[in-house]
Motif scaffolding. Structure first.
Motif, PDB file in Angstrom:
ATOM      1  N   UNK A 154       0.831  -1.216   0.000  1.00 19.45           N
ATOM      2  CA  UNK A 154       0.000   0.000   0.000  1.00 19.45           C
ATOM      3  C   UNK A 154       0.855   1.252   0.000  1.00 19.45           C
ATOM      4  N   UNK A 155       2.054   1.178  -0.553  1.00 18.29           N
ATOM      5  CA  UNK A 155       3.014   2.282  -0.460  1.00 18.29           C
ATOM      6  C   UNK A 155       2.498   3.579  -1.098  1.00 18.29           C
ATOM      7  N   UNK A 156       1.703   3.458  -2.146  1.00 13.51           N
ATOM      8  CA  UNK A 156       1.215   4.657  -2.815  1.00 13.51           C
ATOM      9  C   UNK A 156       0.182   5.400  -1.971  1.00 13.51           C
ATOM     10  N   UNK A 157      -0.338   4.738  -0.964  1.00 12.45           N
ATOM     11  CA  UNK A 157      -1.294   5.385  -0.066  1.00 12.45           C
ATOM     12  C   UNK A 157      -0.664   5.795   1.242  1.00 12.45           C
ATOM     13  N   UNK A 158       0.666   5.818   1.308  1.00 12.48           N
ATOM     14  CA  UNK A 158       1.369   6.204   2.531  1.00 12.48           C
ATOM     15  C   UNK A 158       1.112   7.680   2.854  1.00 12.48           C
ATOM     16  N   UNK A 159       1.295   8.092   4.121  1.00  6.24           N
ATOM     17  CA  UNK A 159       1.119   9.512   4.488  1.00  6.24           C
ATOM     18  C   UNK A 159       2.011  10.418   3.647  1.00  6.24           C
TER      19      UNK A 159
END
Length: 410
Positions: free
Chosen positions: A242-247
């Protein structure tokens, strides 16, 4: 007057008479041999020894017979339970069960119970003896290779297979991957299998193979506490997927270090390639905390430090097929030899159609006794009363003789 007849009992007595006669003759031979060996003993000592020897033989034969009867009943119970769970006739599974029992030197009772465990965990195979057999055989190998009890081994195996979506014909391959981890690393097969149950579904969803997942546990185990390995593995895989949705702060840090998000999240690449891309933030404490979170920094740092080792282990685990060898080594003990001897005895008794005549005989006898219990108790009571009267009569005659003798001598 009611009749009490069980025809099969007479046949059983006839079948037993010859073996009992041979047993008696053999005991007499043993008695004579023993007396010859211990010739220096007094006659009383010889007789005592003879009595003890015969008692030991009789006790041993009695125990063996009782064990055999109990084994037959346990096997019938296991088959009945399997039939209840699967909804299929036990005859559908019996041949497969006994074949596996013979080849693996496990008892048919344990194998029948294993079929039930596997069928309960993987219901798609409830009517498939071959599939249940493949998984059970693999589970037996895992049990021996990992030094785990059979049922927990089967539960671990089926859990991993379900989470990664493996079919029955891949069961042996799954066991080879699980046991290979212990060969390269320090985390035992049993513990690795337990940790995989915590994150296997997440790994599978992110296309992290079983070999890579086992390697991840082993690599993290170099520095992290054993009890945290499953959770740490799950978090690393989840954050990367889910790296693209990281803060926003984390994304800025990743961009600063030139991390390609498409590579990290690309499920068609190996997990090692994805980790190597993400490892660009290694050494930046702020970036590590922003991405992994404070509670997972240790896990992220550990896998980055062990990255080369991880990739090497993942490759070796994917190619190592030593489960059967490990199972053989772990089984080469006196305790296991005794267990296999006992299992072989059980299998001889219950396999094929050998169980049925004895089982039907016992059923016929027990059902007959149950139906005629009043008559049985009456007969037993009459015999006991008759014996008591006989003893009283003998005592009376002896007393009369003693009185008569005393009067004659007076």
């Amino acid at each position: 007057m009611s009749k009490f007849t069980i025809p099969t009992v007479f046949k059983a007595v006839d079948n037993l008479s010859a073996p009992l006669q041979r047993m008696s003759a053999n005991m007499d031979k043993f008695d004579k041999s023993a007396k010859g060996i211990f010739g220096n003993l007094s006659e009383i000592q010889k007789e005592l020894f003879s009595f003890a020897a015969k008692a030991a033989v009789i006790t041993g034969v009695s125990s063996l017979f009782r064990f055999g009867v109990e084994s037959i009943m346990d096997y019938e119970k296991a088959l009945a339970s399997l039939e209840a769970v699967t909804g299929q006739s036990a005859n559908l599974f019996k041949g497969q069960i006994e074949s596996i029992a013979s080849s693996s030197r496990k008892s048919a009772i344990d194998v029948a119970k294993s079929f039930e465990v596997v069928g309960s965990a993987m219901s798609e195979y409830l009517d498939n003896p071959k599939a249940l057999g493949q998984i059970t055989e693999a589970g037996i190998t895992l049990s021996k290779a990992s030094r785990m009890e059979l049922e927990p081994s089967l539960q671990a195996l089926t859990s991993v297979m379900n989470q990664f979506g493996f079919a029955a014909d891949q069961a042996a391959n799954v066991v080879n991957r699980l046991t290979a981890g212990e060969i390269v690393g320090s985390i035992s097969t049993a513990k690795a299998a337990a940790h995989l149950q915590e994150f296997g579904a997440v790994a599978s969803a992110n296309n992290v193979s079983l070999s890579e997942s086992v390697a991840l546990v082993e690599a993290l185990g170099k520095k992290l506490p054993t009890e945290t390995l499953g959770r740490a593995s799950r978090n690393i895989i989840t954050f990367m997927g889910a790296i693209k949705g990281a803060p926003k702060e984390a994304l800025n840090s990743l961009a600063k270090h030139g991390v390609n998000l498409d590579i990290v999240s690309n499920k068609s690449l190996t997990f090692g390639e994805r980790l190597r891309e993400l490892s660009k933030i290694q050494g930046d404490a702020v970036a590590m905390e922003q991405f992994f979170g404070r509670e997972n920094i240790a896990a992220g740092t550990t896998i980055f430090q062990q990255l080369g080792l991880y990739e090497d282990w993942a490759k070796k685990i994917g190619q190592t097929n030593e489960a059967q060898k490990q199972a053989t080594i772990n089984s080469s003990t006196m305790a296991n030899a005794i267990a296999e001897l006992k299992n072989s005895f059980v299998n001889v008794i219950v396999s094929g159609d050998k169980m049925n005549p004895m089982l039907e005989l016992m059923k016929s006898l027990f059902f007959g006794l149950a139906k005629n219990m009043d008559l049985v108790l009456g007969i037993v009571g009459a015999i006991a009363a008759g014996f008591l009267l006989y003893k009283v009569a003998i005592l009376g005659v002896n007393a009369a003789l003693m009185i008569s003798t005393a009067l004659s001598n007076a």
